[in-house]
Design an enzyme around this catalytic site. Sequence first.
Site, PDB file in Angstrom:
ATOM      1  N   HIS A 180       0.802  -1.231   0.000  1.00  0.00           N
ATOM      2  CA  HIS A 180       0.000   0.000   0.000  1.00  0.00           C
ATOM      3  C   HIS A 180       0.839   1.288   0.000  1.00  0.00           C
ATOM      4  CE1 HIS A 180       0.125   0.170   4.427  1.00  0.00           C
ATOM      5  NE2 HIS A 180      -0.789  -0.738   4.611  1.00  0.00           N
ATOM      6  N   HIS A 190      -5.495  -9.410  13.775  1.00  0.00           N
ATOM      7  CA  HIS A 190      -5.617  -8.127  13.064  1.00  0.00           C
ATOM      8  C   HIS A 190      -6.428  -8.357  11.800  1.00  0.00           C
ATOM      9  CE1 HIS A 190      -4.657  -4.377  11.249  1.00  0.00           C
ATOM     10  NE2 HIS A 190      -3.468  -4.649  10.757  1.00  0.00           N
ATOM     11  N   GLU A 206      -6.645  -6.538   9.015  1.00  0.00           N
ATOM     12  CA  GLU A 206      -6.144  -6.144   7.692  1.00  0.00           C
ATOM     13  C   GLU A 206      -5.926  -7.391   6.843  1.00  0.00           C
ATOM     14  OE1 GLU A 206      -2.919  -3.306   7.733  1.00  0.00           O
ATOM     15  OE2 GLU A 206      -3.353  -2.707   5.674  1.00  0.00           O
ATOM     16  N   ASP A 224      -3.919  -8.585   4.742  1.00  0.00           N
ATOM     17  CA  ASP A 224      -2.689  -9.359   4.594  1.00  0.00           C
ATOM     18  C   ASP A 224      -2.623 -10.479   5.632  1.00  0.00           C
ATOM     19  OD1 ASP A 224      -2.501  -7.113   6.296  1.00  0.00           O
ATOM     20  OD2 ASP A 224      -0.318  -7.105   6.238  1.00  0.00           O
ATOM     21  N   HIS A 262      -1.835  -2.152  14.620  1.00  0.00           N
ATOM     22  CA  HIS A 262      -1.811  -1.053  13.698  1.00  0.00           C
ATOM     23  C   HIS A 262      -3.198  -0.469  13.384  1.00  0.00           C
ATOM     24  CE1 HIS A 262      -1.752  -0.737   8.991  1.00  0.00           C
ATOM     25  NE2 HIS A 262      -1.546   0.456   9.466  1.00  0.00           N
ATOM     26  N   ASP A 293       1.447  -7.106  13.638  1.00  0.00           N
ATOM     27  CA  ASP A 293       2.296  -6.149  12.916  1.00  0.00           C
ATOM     28  C   ASP A 293       3.456  -5.613  13.775  1.00  0.00           C
ATOM     29  OD1 ASP A 293       0.987  -6.206  10.482  1.00  0.00           O
ATOM     30  OD2 ASP A 293      -0.253  -4.450  10.876  1.00  0.00           O
ATOM     31  N   TYR A 310       9.685  -0.225   8.698  1.00  0.00           N
ATOM     32  CA  TYR A 310       8.311  -0.678   8.923  1.00  0.00           C
ATOM     33  C   TYR A 310       7.614   0.219   9.942  1.00  0.00           C
ATOM     34  CZ  TYR A 310       4.409  -3.828   9.611  1.00  0.00           C
ATOM     35  OH  TYR A 310       3.145  -4.348   9.659  1.00  0.00           O
ATOM     36  N   HIS A 315       5.000 -10.264  10.109  1.00  0.00           N
ATOM     37  CA  HIS A 315       5.793 -10.024   8.891  1.00  0.00           C
ATOM     38  C   HIS A 315       7.266 -10.243   9.215  1.00  0.00           C
ATOM     39  CE1 HIS A 315       2.517  -8.126   6.665  1.00  0.00           C
ATOM     40  NE2 HIS A 315       2.287  -7.348   7.677  1.00  0.00           N
TER      41      HIS A 315
HETATM   42 FE1  FEO Z   1      -1.736  -3.878   9.440  1.00  0.00          FE
HETATM   43 FE2  FEO Z   1       0.306  -6.465   8.295  1.00  0.00          FE
HETATM   44  O1  FEO Z   1      -1.268  -5.447   8.475  1.00  0.00           O
END
Ligand code: FEO
Length: 406
Positions: free
Chosen positions: A22, A76, A78, A80, A142, A161, A189, A220
Amino acid sequence: MIKIKDDIYWTGYIDWDLRNFHGYSTPSGSTYNAYLIMDEYPTLIDTVKHYGFQEMLFRIKQIIEPSKIKYIISNHTEMDHSGSIDKLLELAPQAQVVCSPKGQEGLKRHFKKNWKFKVVNTGDTLCIGKKTLSFFLMPMVHWPDSMATYSSLDKILFPNDAFGQHHASCERFADEVGVEIALKEAAKYYANIVMPYGSQVQKALDGLGKLTIDMICPSHGLIWRRKEDINAIVSLYQKWAQYESDKRAVIIYDTMWHSTEKVALKLYELCQQENISVKLLSLKTNDPSDIIADVMGAKIVAVGSPIINNKIFPSIGGFLTYLEGLKPKNRFGFTFGSYGWVKAGFAGLEDSLKNAGIELISEGRYFQYVPDEKELESLKDVVSKMKDVLERSREWQQTSLTHKRS
Ligand code: FEO
Protein backbone atom coordinates in the site's frame (compact mmCIF):
# COMPACT_ATOMS: atom_id res chain seq x y z
CA MET A 1 6.49 -25.60 7.44
CA ILE A 2 9.17 -24.73 9.92
CA LYS A 3 9.14 -25.81 13.55
CA ILE A 4 9.90 -22.82 15.74
CA LYS A 5 9.35 -24.50 19.12
CA ASP A 6 7.82 -27.74 20.41
CA ASP A 7 4.40 -28.07 18.79
CA ILE A 8 4.57 -24.61 17.19
CA TYR A 9 5.09 -24.25 13.44
CA TRP A 10 5.48 -21.38 11.02
CA THR A 11 2.99 -21.97 8.20
CA GLY A 12 3.09 -18.60 6.43
CA TYR A 13 3.61 -17.36 2.92
CA ILE A 14 6.78 -15.81 1.50
CA ASP A 15 5.88 -12.98 -0.89
CA TRP A 16 9.11 -12.84 -2.89
CA ASP A 17 7.63 -10.62 -5.61
CA LEU A 18 6.06 -7.93 -3.43
CA ARG A 19 7.56 -4.54 -4.31
CA ASN A 20 4.87 -2.24 -2.96
CA PHE A 21 2.74 -2.64 0.15
CA HIS A 22 0.00 0.00 0.00
CA GLY A 23 2.49 2.58 -1.22
CA TYR A 24 5.44 1.41 0.90
CA SER A 25 8.31 0.13 -1.25
CA THR A 26 9.36 -3.40 -0.37
CA PRO A 27 12.50 -4.13 -2.40
CA SER A 28 13.15 -7.34 -0.48
CA GLY A 29 9.55 -8.60 -0.52
CA SER A 30 7.71 -9.65 2.62
CA THR A 31 6.18 -12.57 4.45
CA TYR A 32 2.78 -13.08 6.02
CA ASN A 33 3.42 -15.21 9.05
CA ALA A 34 0.85 -17.75 10.22
CA TYR A 35 1.66 -19.97 13.20
CA LEU A 36 0.08 -23.35 13.88
CA ILE A 37 0.03 -24.47 17.50
CA MET A 38 -0.53 -28.20 17.88
CA ASP A 39 -2.34 -29.08 21.08
CA GLU A 40 -5.58 -30.77 22.07
CA TYR A 41 -7.34 -28.00 20.14
CA PRO A 42 -5.11 -27.12 17.18
CA THR A 43 -4.94 -23.37 16.78
CA LEU A 44 -3.78 -21.21 13.88
CA ILE A 45 -2.59 -17.70 14.66
CA ASP A 46 -3.41 -15.44 11.69
CA THR A 47 -3.55 -16.41 8.04
CA VAL A 48 -1.96 -14.92 4.91
CA LYS A 49 -2.87 -12.68 1.96
CA HIS A 50 -5.50 -14.33 -0.22
CA TYR A 51 -3.05 -15.30 -2.96
CA GLY A 52 -0.82 -17.14 -0.47
CA PHE A 53 -3.57 -19.46 0.71
CA GLN A 54 -2.41 -22.57 -1.18
CA GLU A 55 1.13 -22.19 0.14
CA MET A 56 -0.14 -21.82 3.71
CA LEU A 57 -2.42 -24.81 3.23
CA PHE A 58 0.44 -26.91 1.88
CA ARG A 59 2.46 -26.11 5.01
CA ILE A 60 -0.48 -26.83 7.35
CA LYS A 61 -1.14 -30.17 5.66
CA GLN A 62 2.40 -31.27 6.46
CA ILE A 63 1.33 -31.18 10.11
CA ILE A 64 -2.41 -31.73 10.32
CA GLU A 65 -5.57 -32.14 8.32
CA PRO A 66 -6.92 -28.56 8.13
CA SER A 67 -10.39 -29.80 9.14
CA LYS A 68 -8.99 -30.50 12.60
CA ILE A 69 -8.19 -26.84 13.32
CA LYS A 70 -10.33 -25.73 16.24
CA TYR A 71 -9.41 -22.06 16.55
CA ILE A 72 -8.27 -19.43 14.05
CA ILE A 73 -6.95 -16.43 15.94
CA SER A 74 -7.25 -13.22 13.96
CA ASN A 75 -4.93 -10.78 15.70
CA HIS A 76 -5.62 -8.13 13.06
CA THR A 77 -8.31 -7.63 10.44
CA GLU A 78 -6.14 -6.14 7.69
CA MET A 79 -6.35 -8.43 4.68
CA ASP A 80 -2.69 -9.36 4.59
CA HIS A 81 -3.48 -11.45 7.70
CA SER A 82 -7.18 -12.20 7.45
CA GLY A 83 -7.26 -12.70 3.68
CA SER A 84 -7.33 -16.51 3.82
CA ILE A 85 -9.69 -17.05 6.76
CA ASP A 86 -12.70 -17.55 4.51
CA LYS A 87 -11.01 -20.22 2.39
CA LEU A 88 -9.66 -21.98 5.47
CA LEU A 89 -13.09 -22.01 7.09
CA GLU A 90 -14.44 -23.85 4.06
CA LEU A 91 -12.06 -26.69 5.02
CA ALA A 92 -12.54 -26.29 8.77
CA PRO A 93 -16.17 -25.19 9.14
CA GLN A 94 -16.28 -26.02 12.83
CA ALA A 95 -13.39 -23.66 13.67
CA GLN A 96 -14.05 -20.61 15.80
CA VAL A 97 -12.58 -17.27 14.83
CA VAL A 98 -10.97 -15.63 17.87
CA CYS A 99 -10.64 -11.85 17.67
CA SER A 100 -11.07 -8.56 19.49
CA PRO A 101 -14.46 -6.78 19.55
CA LYS A 102 -13.25 -4.40 16.83
CA GLY A 103 -11.83 -7.41 15.01
CA GLN A 104 -15.27 -8.98 14.86
CA GLU A 105 -16.74 -5.75 13.48
CA GLY A 106 -13.96 -5.47 10.92
CA LEU A 107 -14.12 -9.10 9.78
CA LYS A 108 -17.88 -8.85 9.34
CA ARG A 109 -17.43 -5.70 7.23
CA HIS A 110 -14.76 -7.36 5.09
CA PHE A 111 -16.25 -10.81 4.60
CA LYS A 112 -20.03 -10.30 5.15
CA LYS A 113 -20.19 -13.69 6.90
CA ASN A 114 -21.53 -14.81 10.25
CA TRP A 115 -18.68 -17.01 11.34
CA LYS A 116 -18.47 -18.65 14.77
CA PHE A 117 -16.75 -15.80 16.57
CA LYS A 118 -15.11 -15.95 19.96
CA VAL A 119 -14.57 -12.35 21.02
CA VAL A 120 -11.78 -11.70 23.52
CA ASN A 121 -10.53 -8.73 25.50
CA THR A 122 -7.30 -7.92 27.30
CA GLY A 123 -6.61 -10.49 29.99
CA ASP A 124 -8.90 -13.17 28.53
CA THR A 125 -7.41 -16.62 28.19
CA LEU A 126 -8.08 -19.60 25.97
CA CYS A 127 -7.06 -23.10 27.06
CA ILE A 128 -6.18 -25.17 23.99
CA GLY A 129 -4.86 -28.23 25.91
CA LYS A 130 -1.49 -28.13 27.62
CA LYS A 131 -1.09 -24.55 26.51
CA THR A 132 -3.11 -21.54 27.53
CA LEU A 133 -3.17 -18.47 25.32
CA SER A 134 -3.86 -14.98 26.59
CA PHE A 135 -4.82 -11.85 24.70
CA PHE A 136 -3.83 -8.18 24.83
CA LEU A 137 -5.71 -5.60 22.85
CA MET A 138 -3.34 -3.17 21.13
CA PRO A 139 -5.63 -0.64 19.41
CA MET A 140 -3.95 1.31 16.59
CA VAL A 141 -0.89 -0.94 16.54
CA HIS A 142 -1.81 -1.05 13.70
CA TRP A 143 -5.63 -0.78 13.40
CA PRO A 144 -8.32 -0.36 16.08
CA ASP A 145 -8.81 -4.15 16.07
CA SER A 146 -5.16 -5.16 16.58
CA MET A 147 -4.26 -7.47 19.43
CA ALA A 148 -1.42 -9.74 20.56
CA THR A 149 -1.60 -13.38 21.59
CA TYR A 150 0.76 -14.84 24.20
CA SER A 151 1.59 -18.45 25.02
CA SER A 152 2.70 -18.53 28.65
CA LEU A 153 4.04 -22.10 28.48
CA ASP A 154 6.32 -21.22 25.57
CA LYS A 155 6.88 -17.57 26.59
CA ILE A 156 6.16 -16.60 22.99
CA LEU A 157 4.48 -13.35 21.99
CA PHE A 158 2.56 -13.15 18.73
CA PRO A 159 2.10 -9.36 18.35
CA ASN A 160 1.03 -9.31 14.69
CA ASP A 161 2.30 -6.15 12.92
CA ALA A 162 4.27 -4.91 15.94
CA PHE A 163 8.01 -5.71 15.72
CA GLY A 164 7.52 -6.86 12.11
CA GLN A 165 9.52 -6.10 8.98
CA HIS A 166 8.85 -6.43 5.27
CA HIS A 167 11.55 -8.90 4.34
CA ALA A 168 11.35 -12.11 2.34
CA SER A 169 13.84 -14.87 3.05
CA CYS A 170 14.07 -18.61 3.52
CA GLU A 171 15.36 -17.98 7.02
CA ARG A 172 12.78 -17.41 9.72
CA PHE A 173 14.89 -15.94 12.50
CA ALA A 174 16.50 -12.51 12.69
CA ASP A 175 19.83 -13.93 13.85
CA GLU A 176 19.98 -16.21 10.78
CA VAL A 177 19.70 -13.28 8.36
CA GLY A 178 21.69 -10.79 10.42
CA VAL A 179 20.09 -8.73 13.13
CA GLU A 180 21.27 -5.43 11.57
CA ILE A 181 19.20 -6.19 8.47
CA ALA A 182 16.19 -7.09 10.58
CA LEU A 183 16.50 -3.93 12.71
CA LYS A 184 16.86 -1.72 9.62
CA GLU A 185 13.76 -3.24 8.05
CA ALA A 186 11.91 -2.96 11.38
CA ALA A 187 12.76 0.77 11.49
CA LYS A 188 11.39 1.34 8.00
CA TYR A 189 8.31 -0.68 8.92
CA TYR A 190 7.70 1.32 12.10
CA ALA A 191 8.25 4.65 10.34
CA ASN A 192 5.78 3.89 7.56
CA ILE A 193 3.16 1.87 9.42
CA VAL A 194 3.17 2.65 13.14
CA MET A 195 4.77 6.09 13.60
CA PRO A 196 1.53 8.08 14.09
CA TYR A 197 0.56 5.89 17.05
CA GLY A 198 3.40 6.47 19.51
CA SER A 199 1.22 6.77 22.60
CA GLN A 200 -0.67 3.59 21.72
CA VAL A 201 2.64 1.78 21.13
CA GLN A 202 3.90 2.96 24.52
CA LYS A 203 0.72 1.69 26.17
CA ALA A 204 1.15 -1.68 24.47
CA LEU A 205 4.80 -1.84 25.55
CA ASP A 206 3.80 -1.07 29.14
CA GLY A 207 1.23 -3.87 29.09
CA LEU A 208 3.46 -6.41 27.40
CA GLY A 209 6.35 -5.45 29.70
CA LYS A 210 4.75 -7.54 32.43
CA LEU A 211 5.32 -10.71 30.40
CA THR A 212 8.32 -12.99 30.26
CA ILE A 213 9.19 -13.14 26.58
CA ASP A 214 11.63 -15.63 25.07
CA MET A 215 10.52 -15.17 21.49
CA ILE A 216 8.65 -12.53 19.50
CA CYS A 217 6.85 -13.90 16.45
CA PRO A 218 5.52 -10.99 14.38
CA SER A 219 3.21 -11.33 11.40
CA HIS A 220 5.79 -10.02 8.89
CA GLY A 221 9.40 -10.94 8.37
CA LEU A 222 11.78 -12.42 10.88
CA ILE A 223 11.28 -13.86 14.35
CA TRP A 224 13.24 -12.42 17.28
CA ARG A 225 14.57 -15.20 19.53
CA ARG A 226 17.94 -14.15 20.99
CA LYS A 227 17.72 -12.24 24.24
CA GLU A 228 19.95 -9.45 22.92
CA ASP A 229 17.88 -9.13 19.75
CA ILE A 230 14.63 -8.96 21.73
CA ASN A 231 16.19 -6.29 23.94
CA ALA A 232 17.33 -4.35 20.87
CA ILE A 233 13.99 -4.30 19.08
CA VAL A 234 11.97 -3.58 22.25
CA SER A 235 14.34 -0.75 23.16
CA LEU A 236 14.01 0.73 19.67
CA TYR A 237 10.22 0.55 19.93
CA GLN A 238 10.46 2.51 23.19
CA LYS A 239 12.62 5.10 21.46
CA TRP A 240 10.34 5.38 18.45
CA ALA A 241 7.16 5.45 20.56
CA GLN A 242 8.56 8.49 22.37
CA TYR A 243 9.48 10.13 19.05
CA GLU A 244 13.13 10.25 20.06
CA SER A 245 15.67 10.63 17.27
CA ASP A 246 19.38 10.80 16.67
CA LYS A 247 21.33 14.06 16.48
CA ARG A 248 21.09 14.19 12.74
CA ALA A 249 19.57 16.23 9.91
CA VAL A 250 17.95 15.26 6.63
CA ILE A 251 17.71 17.52 3.61
CA ILE A 252 14.87 16.41 1.34
CA TYR A 253 14.25 18.08 -2.00
CA ASP A 254 13.25 17.89 -5.61
CA THR A 255 14.36 20.24 -8.33
CA MET A 256 13.19 21.47 -11.73
CA TRP A 257 16.10 23.47 -13.25
CA HIS A 258 18.70 22.57 -10.57
CA SER A 259 18.24 25.77 -8.54
CA THR A 260 16.60 24.08 -5.55
CA GLU A 261 19.30 21.45 -5.90
CA LYS A 262 21.97 24.18 -5.59
CA VAL A 263 20.37 25.29 -2.31
CA ALA A 264 20.19 21.70 -1.04
CA LEU A 265 23.82 21.06 -1.96
CA LYS A 266 24.95 24.27 -0.23
CA LEU A 267 23.05 23.33 2.92
CA TYR A 268 24.66 19.92 2.78
CA GLU A 269 28.13 21.45 2.35
CA LEU A 270 27.61 23.88 5.23
CA CYS A 271 26.31 21.10 7.49
CA GLN A 272 29.44 19.10 6.81
CA GLN A 273 31.59 22.13 7.62
CA GLU A 274 29.76 22.36 10.96
CA ASN A 275 30.20 18.63 11.62
CA ILE A 276 26.46 18.07 11.49
CA SER A 277 25.55 14.49 10.66
CA VAL A 278 23.38 14.95 7.59
CA LYS A 279 21.75 13.05 4.75
CA LEU A 280 20.93 14.57 1.36
CA LEU A 281 17.87 12.90 -0.17
CA SER A 282 16.50 13.76 -3.59
CA LEU A 283 12.98 12.64 -4.35
CA LYS A 284 14.15 11.90 -7.88
CA THR A 285 16.28 9.02 -6.65
CA ASN A 286 14.89 8.03 -3.25
CA ASP A 287 11.64 6.32 -2.52
CA PRO A 288 9.41 8.30 -0.11
CA SER A 289 9.02 5.29 2.20
CA ASP A 290 12.81 5.09 2.57
CA ILE A 291 13.00 8.83 3.22
CA ILE A 292 10.37 8.48 5.97
CA ALA A 293 12.68 6.06 7.80
CA ASP A 294 15.41 8.72 7.65
CA VAL A 295 12.98 11.35 8.93
CA MET A 296 12.24 9.11 11.92
CA GLY A 297 15.96 8.92 12.65
CA ALA A 298 16.61 12.67 12.35
CA LYS A 299 16.00 15.63 14.66
CA ILE A 300 16.00 18.20 11.84
CA VAL A 301 14.04 17.94 8.61
CA ALA A 302 14.68 20.50 5.85
CA VAL A 303 12.44 20.31 2.79
CA GLY A 304 13.05 22.10 -0.50
CA SER A 305 10.89 22.55 -3.58
CA PRO A 306 10.70 24.59 -6.75
CA ILE A 307 7.48 26.41 -7.58
CA ILE A 308 5.45 25.38 -10.60
CA ASN A 309 2.12 26.98 -11.55
CA ASN A 310 2.10 28.78 -8.18
CA LYS A 311 2.30 25.46 -6.34
CA ILE A 312 5.05 23.35 -4.86
CA PHE A 313 6.45 20.55 -6.99
CA PRO A 314 4.03 17.57 -7.20
CA SER A 315 6.61 15.06 -5.91
CA ILE A 316 7.19 17.21 -2.82
CA GLY A 317 3.44 17.75 -2.40
CA GLY A 318 2.82 14.00 -2.46
CA PHE A 319 5.65 13.34 -0.04
CA LEU A 320 4.40 15.98 2.40
CA THR A 321 0.86 14.62 2.28
CA TYR A 322 2.30 11.27 3.33
CA LEU A 323 4.45 12.92 6.02
CA GLU A 324 1.48 14.87 7.41
CA GLY A 325 -0.34 11.58 8.00
CA LEU A 326 2.65 9.98 9.70
CA LYS A 327 3.23 12.97 12.02
CA PRO A 328 6.84 12.66 13.18
CA LYS A 329 6.56 14.62 16.45
CA ASN A 330 9.42 16.22 18.36
CA ARG A 331 11.26 17.41 15.27
CA PHE A 332 12.44 20.74 13.90
CA GLY A 333 12.81 21.99 10.37
CA PHE A 334 12.58 24.67 7.73
CA THR A 335 11.81 25.01 4.06
CA PHE A 336 13.77 26.24 1.08
CA GLY A 337 13.46 26.45 -2.67
CA SER A 338 13.57 28.38 -5.90
CA TYR A 339 10.80 30.28 -7.68
CA GLY A 340 10.33 32.19 -10.91
CA TRP A 341 8.07 35.18 -10.40
CA VAL A 342 5.62 34.33 -7.58
CA LYS A 343 6.60 32.71 -4.31
CA ALA A 344 3.13 32.45 -2.77
CA GLY A 345 3.23 28.67 -3.28
CA PHE A 346 5.83 28.31 -0.53
CA ALA A 347 3.13 29.02 2.07
CA GLY A 348 1.79 25.54 1.32
CA LEU A 349 5.25 24.07 1.85
CA GLU A 350 5.56 25.63 5.32
CA ASP A 351 1.98 24.70 6.24
CA SER A 352 2.59 21.07 5.33
CA LEU A 353 5.69 20.90 7.48
CA LYS A 354 3.80 22.44 10.42
CA ASN A 355 0.84 20.08 9.84
CA ALA A 356 3.26 17.19 10.03
CA GLY A 357 4.15 18.35 13.55
CA ILE A 358 7.55 19.79 12.65
CA GLU A 359 8.45 23.01 14.46
CA LEU A 360 9.96 25.63 12.14
CA ILE A 361 13.33 27.00 13.31
CA SER A 362 13.67 29.60 10.58
CA GLU A 363 11.72 31.45 7.94
CA GLY A 364 11.82 29.73 4.57
CA ARG A 365 14.87 30.37 2.41
CA TYR A 366 13.62 31.06 -1.11
CA PHE A 367 15.62 32.32 -4.11
CA GLN A 368 14.41 33.76 -7.41
CA TYR A 369 15.47 31.78 -10.48
CA VAL A 370 19.11 30.83 -9.84
CA PRO A 371 20.76 31.62 -6.46
CA ASP A 372 24.24 33.13 -6.67
CA GLU A 373 27.13 32.26 -4.38
CA LYS A 374 26.55 35.26 -2.10
CA GLU A 375 22.92 34.28 -1.62
CA LEU A 376 23.93 30.70 -0.93
CA GLU A 377 26.41 31.88 1.71
CA SER A 378 23.44 33.46 3.51
CA LEU A 379 22.34 29.94 4.42
CA LYS A 380 25.07 29.92 7.07
CA ASP A 381 22.72 31.37 9.66
CA VAL A 382 20.10 28.65 9.22
CA VAL A 383 22.81 25.99 9.47
CA SER A 384 23.95 27.63 12.67
CA LYS A 385 20.38 27.33 14.00
CA MET A 386 20.40 23.66 13.03
CA LYS A 387 23.60 23.21 15.02
CA ASP A 388 22.08 24.92 18.07
CA VAL A 389 19.03 22.66 17.98
CA LEU A 390 21.16 19.55 17.68
CA GLU A 391 23.45 20.62 20.51
CA ARG A 392 20.48 21.32 22.77
CA SER A 393 18.72 18.04 21.98
CA ARG A 394 19.38 15.17 24.30
CA GLU A 395 21.00 11.93 23.25
CA TRP A 396 18.63 8.97 23.41
CA GLN A 397 19.46 6.89 26.44
CA GLN A 398 18.25 3.34 26.55
CA THR A 399 16.47 2.96 29.84
CA SER A 400 16.46 -0.39 31.58
CA LEU A 401 13.82 -2.56 30.01
CA THR A 402 10.83 -3.47 32.07
CA HIS A 403 10.56 -6.79 30.29
CA LYS A 404 11.29 -9.68 32.59
CA ARG A 405 13.17 -12.12 30.45
CA SER A 406 15.06 -15.19 31.55
FE1 FEO B 1 -1.74 -3.88 9.44
FE2 FEO B 1 0.31 -6.46 8.29
O1 FEO B 1 -1.27 -5.45 8.47
